[in-house]
Design a protein around this motif. Structure first.
Motif, mmCIF file in Angstrom:
data_model
loop_
_atom_site.group_PDB
_atom_site.id
_atom_site.type_symbol
_atom_site.label_atom_id
_atom_site.label_comp_id
_atom_site.label_asym_id
_atom_site.label_seq_id
_atom_site.Cartn_x
_atom_site.Cartn_y
_atom_site.Cartn_z
ATOM 1 N N GLU A 119 -3.731 -12.092 4.110
ATOM 2 C CA GLU A 119 -2.583 -12.667 3.790
ATOM 3 C C GLU A 119 -1.634 -12.596 2.416
ATOM 4 N N ASP A 120 -2.454 -12.032 1.450
ATOM 5 C CA ASP A 120 -1.639 -11.967 0.222
ATOM 6 C C ASP A 120 -1.031 -10.576 0.109
ATOM 7 N N GLU A 121 -1.241 -9.633 1.169
ATOM 8 C CA GLU A 121 -0.393 -8.401 1.240
ATOM 9 C C GLU A 121 0.947 -8.287 1.464
ATOM 10 N N GLU A 122 1.795 -7.658 1.046
ATOM 11 C CA GLU A 122 3.153 -7.660 1.361
ATOM 12 C C GLU A 122 3.399 -6.464 2.399
ATOM 13 N N CYS A 123 4.328 -6.750 3.427
ATOM 14 C CA CYS A 123 4.611 -6.124 4.341
ATOM 15 C C CYS A 123 6.105 -6.433 5.033
ATOM 16 N N GLU A 124 6.930 -5.326 4.626
ATOM 17 C CA GLU A 124 8.612 -5.782 4.996
ATOM 18 C C GLU A 124 9.181 -4.506 5.831
ATOM 19 N N ALA A 125 9.869 -4.922 7.129
ATOM 20 C CA ALA A 125 10.239 -4.001 7.707
ATOM 21 C C ALA A 125 11.320 -3.268 7.192
ATOM 22 N N VAL A 126 11.653 -2.078 7.109
ATOM 23 C CA VAL A 126 13.075 -1.550 6.632
ATOM 24 C C VAL A 126 13.912 -1.115 7.625
ATOM 25 N N GLY A 127 13.524 -0.673 8.565
ATOM 26 C CA GLY A 127 14.273 -0.329 9.746
ATOM 27 C C GLY A 127 13.614 0.372 11.089
ATOM 28 N N ARG B 31 0.808 -1.173 -0.041
ATOM 29 C CA ARG B 31 0.017 -0.041 -0.017
ATOM 30 C C ARG B 31 0.740 1.226 -0.010
ATOM 31 N N GLY B 32 2.071 1.187 0.273
ATOM 32 C CA GLY B 32 2.845 2.372 0.255
ATOM 33 C C GLY B 32 4.133 2.003 1.396
ATOM 34 N N ASN B 33 4.767 3.301 1.755
ATOM 35 C CA ASN B 33 5.656 3.368 2.692
ATOM 36 C C ASN B 33 5.076 3.766 4.074
ATOM 37 N N PHE B 34 5.400 3.285 5.104
ATOM 38 C CA PHE B 34 4.629 3.864 6.488
ATOM 39 C C PHE B 34 5.728 4.094 7.515
ATOM 40 N N VAL B 35 5.537 5.050 8.267
ATOM 41 C CA VAL B 35 6.252 4.909 9.509
ATOM 42 C C VAL B 35 5.011 4.724 10.634
ATOM 43 N N LYS B 36 5.083 3.733 11.323
ATOM 44 C CA LYS B 36 4.086 3.339 12.398
ATOM 45 C C LYS B 36 4.891 2.515 13.510
ATOM 46 N N LYS B 37 4.138 2.225 14.544
ATOM 47 C CA LYS B 37 4.457 1.403 15.834
ATOM 48 C C LYS B 37 4.016 -0.232 15.400
ATOM 49 N N LEU B 38 4.971 -0.822 15.795
ATOM 50 C CA LEU B 38 4.689 -2.148 15.386
ATOM 51 C C LEU B 38 3.778 -3.030 16.435
ATOM 52 N N LYS B 39 2.982 -3.535 16.326
ATOM 53 C CA LYS B 39 2.074 -4.174 17.186
ATOM 54 C C LYS B 39 1.745 -5.707 16.800
ATOM 55 N N ASP B 40 1.381 -6.498 17.567
ATOM 56 C CA ASP B 40 1.229 -8.149 17.350
ATOM 57 C C ASP B 40 0.118 -8.246 16.262
ATOM 58 N N GLY B 41 0.803 -8.379 15.063
ATOM 59 C CA GLY B 41 -0.307 -8.745 13.761
ATOM 60 C C GLY B 41 -0.727 -7.493 13.052
#
Length: 250
Positions: free
Chosen positions: A234-242, A208-218
């Motif tokens: 399930e079919d959406e991508e989400c990758e941690a950058v840093g 959906r784009g690049n985000f800055v967010k707080k990581l929660k469980d799920g």
């Protein structure tokens, strides 16, 4: 390996304290502490002071001096007051810790004005005036997502005393979903990692784009209640950058 690295590793072993525990006590990122332990970087004086106070050891011992490891106080009231200051400051974010440090320096200047006023004033003036030109490479959305095909490569001027010891890249916040923590236009200092702990604020690349967010469980949390949290199918991508280790606000 430098003296500080050797002494820090020794103290942590002696006191049975892990790097993550020291990070929680001081508010310093675990990655920075690990780098210092392994001798990759030198820590700045204010960080060494925080570590010494959190561990209850002499600052000089951490620097390799021939002094006792554990700190002793002649005045119990002084000890209690200093411990309360360090304990309270350790819970602040980096921006507010910097404010506390600046206030302490002002107090020290007033106390020592007869002998070192001109030297401290000159240092204060230099720190306030000197800036470094850094390059912002990314736009990270604190809103509905930001698409970015190429690097932004935008120059920014940041005071030297506002730049953290270690970071890998800079990015700019777009939007207000992370208020009051992060504001639109804030400059983020990012350490690249795929391992972001639950509760940490990170940068994420998603379908959906690049985000800055707080990581929660799920899911990814928006701190501003006016914005929805982000959940993924399930079919959406989400990758941690840093992980965001610090930020600068004009």
């Amino acid at each position: 390996m430098n003296k500080f690295s050797e002494r820090l590793k020794f103290v942590l072993n002696e006191k049975h304290i892990k790097a993550i525990e020291l990070s929680q006590k001081t508010g310093i990122s675990k990655s920075s502490i690990s780098d210092w332990i392994n001798g990759r970087y030198e820590a700045k004086q204010d960080k060494i002071f925080l570590i010494a106070e959190a561990l209850g050891v002499n600052e000089g011992f951490l620097l390799g001096l021939d002094v006792p490891m554990d700190k002793t106080f002649e005045n119990t009231n002084d000890s209690t007051t200093l411990q309360k200051i360090v304990s309270t400051a350790s819970e602040l974010n980096e921006f507010r810790k910097t404010n506390v440090l600046k206030f302490a320096k002002v107090q020290l200047e007033e106390q020592n004005n007869d002998t070192s006023k001109s030297a401290i004033s000159l240092r204060k003036y230099r720190d306030e005036q000197e800036t470094s030109t850094l390059i912002v490479h990314g736009l990270e959305s604190a809103g509905e997502g930001e698409w970015q095909e190429d690097d932004l490569d935008m120059e920014v001027q940041i005071p030297i005393n506002e730049i953290p010891d270690e970071y890998d890249d800079l990015a700019m916040v777009l939007g207000d979903s992370m208020r009051p923590k992060l504001h639109n236009g804030d400059i983020l200092f990012i350490t690249f990692t795929k391992q972001i702990e639950i509760g940490e604020i990170g940068v994420f690349r998603t379908s959906r784009g690049n985000f800055v967010k707080k990581l929660k469980d799920g899911y990814l949390e928006s701190l501003n209640p006016d914005y929805d949290d982000i959940y993924f199918c399930e079919d959406e991508e989400c990758e941690a950058v840093g992980v965001v280790v610090d930020y600068y606000r004009k």
